[in-house]
Design a protein around this motif. Structure first.
Motif, PDB file in Angstrom:
ATOM      1  N   HIS A   1       0.828  -1.204   0.000  1.00 47.16           N
ATOM      2  CA  HIS A   1       0.000   0.000   0.000  1.00 47.16           C
ATOM      3  C   HIS A   1       0.865   1.257   0.000  1.00 47.16           C
ATOM      4  O   HIS A   1       2.065   1.213   0.283  1.00 47.16           O
ATOM      5  N   HIS A   2       0.200   2.374  -0.334  1.00 49.39           N
ATOM      6  CA  HIS A   2       0.883   3.649  -0.441  1.00 49.39           C
ATOM      7  C   HIS A   2       0.110   4.737   0.317  1.00 49.39           C
ATOM      8  O   HIS A   2      -1.050   4.533   0.714  1.00 49.39           O
ATOM      9  N   ALA A   3       0.752   5.886   0.456  1.00 52.78           N
ATOM     10  CA  ALA A   3       0.175   6.983   1.236  1.00 52.78           C
ATOM     11  C   ALA A   3      -1.195   7.404   0.735  1.00 52.78           C
ATOM     12  O   ALA A   3      -2.104   7.681   1.530  1.00 52.78           O
ATOM     13  N   THR A   4      -1.366   7.459  -0.580  1.00 49.79           N
ATOM     14  CA  THR A   4      -2.662   7.906  -1.109  1.00 49.79           C
ATOM     15  C   THR A   4      -3.780   6.919  -0.828  1.00 49.79           C
ATOM     16  O   THR A   4      -4.958   7.284  -0.888  1.00 49.79           O
ATOM     17  N   ASP A   5      -3.436   5.688  -0.492  1.00 42.08           N
ATOM     18  CA  ASP A   5      -4.463   4.688  -0.180  1.00 42.08           C
ATOM     19  C   ASP A   5      -5.131   4.963   1.160  1.00 42.08           C
ATOM     20  O   ASP A   5      -6.264   4.520   1.398  1.00 42.08           O
TER      21      ASP A   5
ATOM     22  N   ASP B   1      -7.627   7.486   7.066  1.00 44.81           N
ATOM     23  CA  ASP B   1      -8.833   6.652   7.094  1.00 44.81           C
ATOM     24  C   ASP B   1      -8.428   5.271   7.584  1.00 44.81           C
ATOM     25  O   ASP B   1      -7.845   4.480   6.835  1.00 44.81           O
ATOM     26  N   TYR B   2      -8.729   4.979   8.839  1.00 40.19           N
ATOM     27  CA  TYR B   2      -8.269   3.726   9.427  1.00 40.19           C
ATOM     28  C   TYR B   2      -9.090   2.514   9.003  1.00 40.19           C
ATOM     29  O   TYR B   2      -8.778   1.387   9.403  1.00 40.19           O
ATOM     30  N   SER B   3     -10.114   2.743   8.180  1.00 41.87           N
ATOM     31  CA  SER B   3     -10.817   1.594   7.600  1.00 41.87           C
ATOM     32  C   SER B   3     -10.098   1.053   6.374  1.00 41.87           C
ATOM     33  O   SER B   3     -10.428  -0.020   5.872  1.00 41.87           O
ATOM     34  N   LYS B   4      -9.093   1.796   5.893  1.00 37.58           N
ATOM     35  CA  LYS B   4      -8.376   1.406   4.680  1.00 37.58           C
ATOM     36  C   LYS B   4      -7.185   0.507   5.014  1.00 37.58           C
ATOM     37  O   LYS B   4      -6.491   0.690   6.018  1.00 37.58           O
ATOM     38  N   ALA B   5      -6.956  -0.459   4.145  1.00 38.33           N
ATOM     39  CA  ALA B   5      -5.805  -1.339   4.286  1.00 38.33           C
ATOM     40  C   ALA B   5      -4.524  -0.516   4.211  1.00 38.33           C
ATOM     41  O   ALA B   5      -4.394   0.358   3.350  1.00 38.33           O
ATOM     42  N   GLY B   6      -3.624  -0.781   5.132  1.00 33.96           N
ATOM     43  CA  GLY B   6      -2.359  -0.065   5.176  1.00 33.96           C
ATOM     44  C   GLY B   6      -2.325   1.040   6.209  1.00 33.96           C
ATOM     45  O   GLY B   6      -1.234   1.515   6.564  1.00 33.96           O
ATOM     46  N   ALA B   7      -3.474   1.476   6.729  1.00 33.62           N
ATOM     47  CA  ALA B   7      -3.499   2.587   7.675  1.00 33.62           C
ATOM     48  C   ALA B   7      -2.825   2.209   8.989  1.00 33.62           C
ATOM     49  O   ALA B   7      -1.928   2.917   9.471  1.00 33.62           O
ATOM     50  N   GLN B   8      -3.260   1.109   9.581  1.00 29.99           N
ATOM     51  CA  GLN B   8      -2.629   0.681  10.826  1.00 29.99           C
ATOM     52  C   GLN B   8      -1.168   0.331  10.608  1.00 29.99           C
ATOM     53  O   GLN B   8      -0.308   0.642  11.445  1.00 29.99           O
TER      54      GLN B   8
END
Length: 574
Positions: free
Chosen positions: A150-154, A174-181
């Motif tokens: 994943h990347h920052a824009t994700d 957006d912590y619902s997005k993959a990669g946030a945590q």
């Protein structure tokens, strides 16, 4: 507590513990479970004095002074680097290849790990600073998130600006997005690799609860014990959340006055009395939320550089006393390389430090204009009482009765600032105080005196709808309401101690407009009906009954299975 000229007494009822009351168990909010900050953190922070110009040399000098002055030997062990350590450009924090802030090497040429190693070599612990979100530069470059595809824009929410006081230009996540945590995990892992022992996340508001949770998880997963602090001016409505995830939380805005002659109000004075005295009210209102693992943070302790700080010696002692009574973290904001001898004596007074480190946050029991009294009961059964005159002109006599403190009879009194014995004092205690002065005493009840417990005390059990509410006329400034109207809504007051088994007088302080009924049981025994009457929801009234207590620790449960009970303020047992 406001004392009324009349007392309405319920019928006298003897309560015994014979059968178990069939009610459910409460699920109170728990403290952070990271095993850290069992007692409030102690140390030094760069913001108050160093402020916007931290350098590697400056932080090393303060660490060395903390050790060489002997203050560290009294428990002040954290050396916390606050804001302005990161490099900025016109688009905000400069980032590394994985979107994380980079160190400003013009200020810290050897990097953060080397600085942490230096602090550790002094026998101290190292703290650092961050704010929520992800940097605009990371999003512009669309940096990869370490260990993922994943990347920052994700994960970035570019329509949301996170608070950042230095570089600005931080977006929400957006912590619902993959990669946030995973992004926050990678940042926490980097801090851990640098040797960070304490992390302050600043600019936190209620909208940042997802960030608070994410950082709590990331720090736990980092493999390093990192004390987790939230800042600043957090909402008391979300106190249970701060308590669940963090080790401390700022209850108010900055203690600094920003009234110095330098840029952005830097330099001396660092603070003033209005910024300190404003903490009396917040110490009182936040008191129920403090406890092992999580503490109400009143901000930096501005003791160390004498009167130039902006406080008189009396006011500095009062600040130290209030912070200790509140069990606040003790993080010095002063220049430790130029310690004032009077202030050094304050900071090495282990009696004061012990009051902070006993792990008990005091209640405010007198709030009468400039006259303030806070009290707490320590584990050994002694009481610590702080009397304050918060005025800036004129002496005042401040008084408190032992029954307000939590016991009856007489007590052996020690002045904790001087260490001198005050002898045996019966009934009440008074002190005539200069403007800004405090008197801090330890009172050891003689002959096993009675005990008073606030309904809103953190050690009690609130079940179902029962909840703490502010009450300006109540002892401690709060009460518990919504007891009853169903068996699931009750309060159990725990840790009611009795020196001997037998009958004791129980005084119930409550508020009600009309007639309602408490059902009271002792140690889970048969609940007994106690009808009471009052004239106002803001006028405390009292009912006295007889209870049979076991020797040692007891519990008292207040309930009503079919209707609402009165609001409960406090109980006293003779």
């Amino acid at each position: 507590m406001k004392r009324l000229p009349w007392i309405r007494a319920a019928q006298t009822v003897t309560l015994t513990a014979t059968t178990v009351l069939a009610v459910g168990q409460a699920n109170p909010a728990t403290a952070s479970d990271n095993g850290l900050s069992i007692r409030p953190a102690m140390g030094w922070s760069s913001w108050s004095f160093v402020r916007r110009t931290p350098t590697e040399a400056a932080i090393k000098a303060q660490a060395d002074a903390l050790r060489s002055s002997g203050i560290a030997a009294h428990g002040f062990v954290y050396v916390n680097l606050d804001d302005f350590w990161m490099k900025c450009d016109s688009n905000g924090p400069v980032v590394d290849g994985n979107g994380r802030w980079v160190v400003d090497t013009a200020k810290f040429p050897d990097g953060m790990k080397a600085l942490a190693d230096y602090v550790h070599a002094d026998g101290l612990k190292f703290g650092l600073y961050v704010t929520p979100g992800i940097a605009q530069n990371a999003v512009t470059k669309n940096t990869p998130i370490a260990g993922t595809s994943h990347h920052a824009t994700d994960i970035a929410v570019t329509s949301t600006s996170e608070k950042n006081y230095n570089c600005k230009h931080m977006y929400g996540i957006d912590y619902s997005k993959a990669g946030a945590q995973e992004f926050v995990d990678s940042w926490a892992a980097q801090f851990a690799s640098w040797g960070v022992d304490y992390l302050k996340i600043d600019g936190v508001g209620s909208s940042d609860i997802p960030d608070v949770k994410a950082w709590a998880s990331a720090l736990r997963a980092s493999g390093r014990p990192i004390n987790y602090a939230l800042s600043n001016n957090l909402a008391i409505a979300d106190a249970a959340t701060w308590k669940q995830y963090a080790n401390s939380w700022r209850t108010q805005g900055d203690v600094e006055c920003y009234c110095g002659p330098g840029a952005n109000g830097s330099g001396y004075p660092i603070t003033d009395w209005p910024h300190v005295s404003a903490r009396f009210a917040t110490a009182a209102s936040w008191q129920p939320y403090a406890g092992p693992g999580g503490w109400n943070d009143l901000d930096s302790l501005e003791v160390g550089n004498g009167d130039q700080i902006g406080l008189t010696a009396d006011q500095r002692r009062s600040q130290f006393t209030l912070w200790s009574m509140a069990a606040s973290p003790l993080l010095l904001g002063t220049d430790l390389t130029h310690l004032d001898s009077t202030d050094k004596a304050m900071l090495t007074n282990d009696r004061l430090i012990g009051v902070d480190q006993d792990g008990v946050a005091a209640k405010r029991i007198v709030n009468s204009g400039n006259n303030q009294v806070f009290s707490k009961r320590e584990a050994d059964g002694s009481y610590v009482v702080a009397l304050f005159n918060t005025a800036t002109t004129g002496s005042s006599t401040v008084s408190v009765s032992w029954s307000q403190v939590g016991f009856t009879g007489s007590a052996a009194v020690t002045d904790l600032w001087s260490g001198s014995s005050q002898g045996t004092v019966s009934g009440s205690y008074s002190a005539t105080l200069r403007p800004g002065e405090t008197r801090l005493i330890r009172a050891v009840p003689a002959g096993g005196g009675g005990v008073t417990v606030e309904a809103e005390a953190s050690g009690n059990t609130l079940a179902g709808a029962a909840a703490t509410a502010a009450c300006s006329t109540c002892s401690g400034g709060a009460k518990v309401r919504f007891i009853g109207n169903g068996a699931a809504n009750y309060e159990t007051i725990n840790n009611v101690t009795a020196g001997a088994a037998g009958n004791h007088q129980l005084t119930i302080t409550y508020e009600v407009d009309g007639t309602r009924t408490f059902y009271v049981s002792v140690n889970g025994g048969t609940p007994v009906q106690v009808p009471v009457t009052g004239t106002s929801w803001s006028a405390p009234a009292h009912a006295t009954v007889t209870v049979a207590l076991a020797a040692g620790t007891n519990s008292l449960t207040f309930s009503n299975p079919s209707a609402y009970a009165p609001d409960l303020d406090q109980i006293s047992v003779s």
